[in-house]
Write a protein that holds these residues in place. Structure first.
Motif, PDB file in Angstrom:
ATOM      1  N   ALA A   5       0.860  -1.197   0.000  1.00  0.00           N
ATOM      2  CA  ALA A   5       0.000   0.000   0.000  1.00  0.00           C
ATOM      3  C   ALA A   5       0.889   1.238   0.000  1.00  0.00           C
ATOM      4  O   ALA A   5       2.066   1.188   0.364  1.00  0.00           O
ATOM      5  CB  ALA A   5      -0.911  -0.004   1.221  1.00  0.00           C
ATOM      6  N   MET A   6       0.308   2.347  -0.414  1.00  0.00           N
ATOM      7  CA  MET A   6       1.043   3.597  -0.483  1.00  0.00           C
ATOM      8  C   MET A   6       0.088   4.741  -0.183  1.00  0.00           C
ATOM      9  O   MET A   6      -1.092   4.674  -0.515  1.00  0.00           O
ATOM     10  CB  MET A   6       1.631   3.761  -1.900  1.00  0.00           C
ATOM     11  N   SER A   7       0.608   5.766   0.457  1.00  0.00           N
ATOM     12  CA  SER A   7      -0.155   7.000   0.644  1.00  0.00           C
ATOM     13  C   SER A   7       0.785   8.147   0.316  1.00  0.00           C
ATOM     14  O   SER A   7       1.976   7.940   0.074  1.00  0.00           O
ATOM     15  CB  SER A   7      -0.686   7.110   2.072  1.00  0.00           C
ATOM     16  N   PHE A   8       0.258   9.354   0.305  1.00  0.00           N
ATOM     17  CA  PHE A   8       1.085  10.539   0.067  1.00  0.00           C
ATOM     18  C   PHE A   8       0.954  11.468   1.253  1.00  0.00           C
ATOM     19  O   PHE A   8      -0.154  11.739   1.709  1.00  0.00           O
ATOM     20  CB  PHE A   8       0.651  11.245  -1.227  1.00  0.00           C
ATOM     21  N   ASN A   9       2.104  11.943   1.750  1.00  0.00           N
ATOM     22  CA  ASN A   9       2.135  12.889   2.857  1.00  0.00           C
ATOM     23  C   ASN A   9       2.703  14.216   2.370  1.00  0.00           C
ATOM     24  O   ASN A   9       3.669  14.241   1.608  1.00  0.00           O
ATOM     25  CB  ASN A   9       3.000  12.370   4.005  1.00  0.00           C
ATOM     26  N   GLU A  10       2.078  15.284   2.853  1.00  0.00           N
ATOM     27  CA  GLU A  10       2.557  16.620   2.502  1.00  0.00           C
ATOM     28  C   GLU A  10       4.015  16.756   2.923  1.00  0.00           C
ATOM     29  O   GLU A  10       4.437  16.189   3.932  1.00  0.00           O
ATOM     30  CB  GLU A  10       1.696  17.671   3.207  1.00  0.00           C
ATOM     31  N   TRP A  11       4.794  17.533   2.133  1.00  0.00           N
ATOM     32  CA  TRP A  11       6.206  17.723   2.440  1.00  0.00           C
ATOM     33  C   TRP A  11       6.645  19.110   2.020  1.00  0.00           C
ATOM     34  O   TRP A  11       6.292  19.575   0.928  1.00  0.00           O
ATOM     35  CB  TRP A  11       7.051  16.670   1.730  1.00  0.00           C
ATOM     36  N   ASP A  12       7.388  19.772   2.897  1.00  0.00           N
ATOM     37  CA  ASP A  12       8.045  21.008   2.485  1.00  0.00           C
ATOM     38  C   ASP A  12       9.547  20.794   2.634  1.00  0.00           C
ATOM     39  O   ASP A  12       9.991  19.913   3.374  1.00  0.00           O
ATOM     40  CB  ASP A  12       7.541  22.233   3.255  1.00  0.00           C
ATOM     41  N   ASN A  13      10.308  21.561   1.895  1.00  0.00           N
ATOM     42  CA  ASN A  13      11.751  21.295   1.822  1.00  0.00           C
ATOM     43  C   ASN A  13      12.508  21.572   3.121  1.00  0.00           C
ATOM     44  O   ASN A  13      13.691  21.271   3.210  1.00  0.00           O
ATOM     45  CB  ASN A  13      12.383  22.045   0.654  1.00  0.00           C
ATOM     46  N   LYS A  14      11.856  22.124   4.124  1.00  0.00           N
ATOM     47  CA  LYS A  14      12.507  22.333   5.425  1.00  0.00           C
ATOM     48  C   LYS A  14      12.306  21.135   6.347  1.00  0.00           C
ATOM     49  O   LYS A  14      12.892  21.055   7.418  1.00  0.00           O
ATOM     50  CB  LYS A  14      11.948  23.600   6.086  1.00  0.00           C
ATOM     51  N   SER A  15      11.441  20.230   5.935  1.00  0.00           N
ATOM     52  CA  SER A  15      11.100  19.082   6.777  1.00  0.00           C
ATOM     53  C   SER A  15      11.997  17.890   6.458  1.00  0.00           C
ATOM     54  O   SER A  15      12.396  17.689   5.309  1.00  0.00           O
ATOM     55  CB  SER A  15       9.645  18.686   6.542  1.00  0.00           C
ATOM     56  N   PRO A  16      12.287  17.085   7.477  1.00  0.00           N
ATOM     57  CA  PRO A  16      13.182  15.943   7.259  1.00  0.00           C
ATOM     58  C   PRO A  16      12.518  14.829   6.448  1.00  0.00           C
ATOM     59  O   PRO A  16      11.298  14.703   6.409  1.00  0.00           O
ATOM     60  CB  PRO A  16      13.485  15.462   8.680  1.00  0.00           C
TER      61      PRO A  16
END
Length: 180
Positions: A78-89
């Motif tokens: 299974a796969m999901s998508f999580n929000e990401w910004d370039n400051k986050s690890p």
């Protein structure tokens, strides 16, 4: 040729491709996104190995106010998508793929998908886990998704062997051409 044999052959070809001199023009891709989707939720991949790099594309999408999300692989393929910004690890999962830590789950309306091999009929061969095909199958029960593959021209083959679970792309972008 079997899918596994194609993967070995094309990945070797891609790994040996001189990407240093390649300029991937994302201008046409951004124009397409603006035309085709009002929703600014986009799922991309963080590039590994010799995959087409999405780093510049992510920067351009951020400037255009897109909500960036990256895949998170789970048990049972299974796969999901999580929000990401370039400051986050990012953490490296068991497959060697960077995933966002924490953040909220996103259901993207646009997917930018890595490709191992493709044909002119917009069939895609991935790495063999079926993560994207399962994810697309699941979310397309409730919403339409724009599926865009990124590849190098050397990854094109005559015919991708497909089965009933494989999902076609709407577009495939290479450094030389857009397939639609």
């Amino acid at each position: 040729m079997k899918k596994s044999q194609i993967r070995i052959k094309i990945l070797k070809k891609r790994n040996n491709f001189n990407i240093r001199n390649i300029q991937f023009n994302f201008h046409n891709l951004l124009k397409l996104l603006h035309r085709k989707s009002k929703d600014k939720k986009i799922g991309l991949y963080y590039p590994i190995g010799s995959e087409v790099s999405t780093i510049e594309l992510i920067k351009k999408l951020r400037k255009n106010k897109y909500i960036i999300s990256l895949p998170v692989l789970k048990k049972n393929f299974a796969m999901s998508f999580n929000e990401w910004d370039n400051k986050s690890p990012l953490k490296i999962n068991n497959y060697g793929i960077p995933e966002p830590v924490g953040f909220k789950k996103i259901i993207p309306s646009i997917l930018i998908i890595p490709i191992v091999a493709f044909d002119t009929k917009l069939n895609r061969l991935g790495y063999g886990g079926g993560f994207y095909d399962r994810f697309i199958n699941k979310i397309e029960k409730t919403k339409k998704v724009l599926k865009i593959g990124l590849a190098l021209s050397c990854q094109k083959i005559n015919k991708v062997p497909i089965d009933k679970y494989d999902k076609k792309m709407n577009y495939i972008f290479t450094e030389l051409k857009v397939y639609k």
